[in-house]
Design an enzyme around this catalytic site. Structure first.
Site, PDB file in Angstrom:
ATOM      1  CD1 TRP A   9       0.355   5.791  -3.041  1.00  0.00           C
ATOM      2  CD2 TRP A   9      -0.316   4.481  -4.732  1.00  0.00           C
ATOM      3  NE1 TRP A   9      -0.881   6.228  -3.446  1.00  0.00           N
ATOM      4  CE2 TRP A   9      -1.318   5.454  -4.487  1.00  0.00           C
ATOM      5  CE3 TRP A   9      -0.526   3.554  -5.756  1.00  0.00           C
ATOM      6  CZ2 TRP A   9      -2.502   5.509  -5.231  1.00  0.00           C
ATOM      7  CZ3 TRP A   9      -1.696   3.617  -6.497  1.00  0.00           C
ATOM      8  CH2 TRP A   9      -2.673   4.583  -6.227  1.00  0.00           C
ATOM      9  CG  HIS A  93      12.419   8.728  -2.541  1.00  0.00           C
ATOM     10  ND1 HIS A  93      12.720   8.067  -1.371  1.00  0.00           N
ATOM     11  CD2 HIS A  93      11.293   9.439  -2.305  1.00  0.00           C
ATOM     12  CE1 HIS A  93      11.789   8.372  -0.468  1.00  0.00           C
ATOM     13  NE2 HIS A  93      10.917   9.199  -1.003  1.00  0.00           N
ATOM     14  CD  GLU A 165      10.281  13.287  -0.477  1.00  0.00           C
ATOM     15  OE1 GLU A 165       9.082  13.203  -0.183  1.00  0.00           O
ATOM     16  OE2 GLU A 165      10.926  12.335  -0.947  1.00  0.00           O
TER      17      GLU A 165
HETATM   18  P1  13P Z   1       6.166   9.876   4.363  1.00  0.00           P
HETATM   19  O1  13P Z   1       5.071  10.808   3.945  1.00  0.00           O
HETATM   20  O2  13P Z   1       5.693   8.487   4.646  1.00  0.00           O
HETATM   21  O3  13P Z   1       7.013  10.458   5.453  1.00  0.00           O
HETATM   22  O4  13P Z   1       7.138   9.704   3.090  1.00  0.00           O
HETATM   23  C1  13P Z   1       7.579  10.827   2.418  1.00  0.00           C
HETATM   24  C2  13P Z   1       8.237  10.425   1.157  1.00  0.00           C
HETATM   25  O5  13P Z   1       9.277   9.786   1.172  1.00  0.00           O
HETATM   26  C3  13P Z   1       7.585  10.769  -0.102  1.00  0.00           C
HETATM   27  O6  13P Z   1       8.420  10.526  -1.190  1.00  0.00           O
END
Ligand code: 13P
Length: 246
Positions: A9, A93, A165
């Protein structure tokens, strides 16, 4: 095989909004094959844990600090998140790495701290657009993994989660092609097995512009067991659509 649906979130929701969304999630029907966790802001963690009591949805921290207690203004330790009922923690992250200058060394300190608690760390890795364009993707990702896990004292039986990611796919709408995410996940699996040994069952997630219309393409790949969703996890409707798509 168990699937993982994690909701980051970020800083999208205040405490009241987080609790309201947690209650809404609790009321949605979901398969017992799917392991769900939400990652609210640190401020909302205690209230969200309380709101989700009696449900199968776990709560995680978006970030932790690597000292248990002390004169570290503004930070919160893994042990403190554990005491509030958090079961997972995102570590490294890309928004932490790029907005707050978290280096691979800092990420490693956080992994070391988290594994001294009962919390399951979710190591986030990803390359920037520039690194991808320069063909440095594999090198960057392998370095992030090596730095985080070389000689780490990983507790036996603790789940082992890595979220791929790509930085260029986060919050941009430009999701990584599922086949490319799967190719990277295969590399991640081979690097990690070489580093840690085959006894650690690795769980690999994909994150970056996951939406109801693309979620199943990721989750059905061989090496990808789930997704880490940002923006689309912050609305009841889109979360429900994601659950239905699965
Ligand atoms: P979005 O799904 O908004 O691209 O973000 C991905 C994210 O950073 C999840 O940790």
């Amino acid at each position: 095989m168990k699937k993982y649906l994690f909701a980051n979130w970020k800083m999208y929701l205040d405490v009241a909004e987080s609790v309201a969304l947690a209650r809404a999630f609790k009321n949605l029907k979901q398969s017992s094959e799917i392991s769900t966790a939400v990652f609210p802001s640190a401020l909302a963690a205690t209230s969200v844990v309380a709101a989700l009591q009696g449900s199968a949805i776990a709560v995680g921290a978006q970030n932790v600090y690597f000292v248990d207690k002390g004169g570290v203004t503004g930070e919160i330790s893994a042990a403190m998140f554990q005491a509030t009922g958090c079961e997972f923690a995102l570590v490294g992250h890309s928004e932490r790495r790029h907005l707050f200058g978290e280096t691979n060394h800092v990420v490693r300190q956080k992994i070391d701290a988290v594994v001294t608690t009962k919390i399951i760390p979710v190591l986030c890795i990803g390359e920037t657009k520039e690194q991808r364009d320069k063909n440095e993707t594999a090198e960057v990702l392998e370095a992030q993994i090596r730095s985080a896990f070389t000689d780490v004292a990983w507790p036996a039986g603790r789940d082992f989660i890595i979220a791929y990611e790509p930085v260029w796919a986060i919050g941009t709408g430009a999701a990584c092609e599922p086949e490319e995410a799967e190719r990277i996940a295969g590399l991640v699996a081979s690097w990690t097995t070489a580093l840690m040994g085959p006894e650690f069952a690795l769980i690999i997630l994909y994150g970056g512009s996951v939406r109801p219309d693309n979620v199943s393409a990721y989750i059905n790949q061989t090496h990808i067991s789930g997704v880490l969703v940002g923006a689309a996890s912050t609305h009841e409707d889109s979360w429900q659509a994601i659950l239905e798509a699965l």
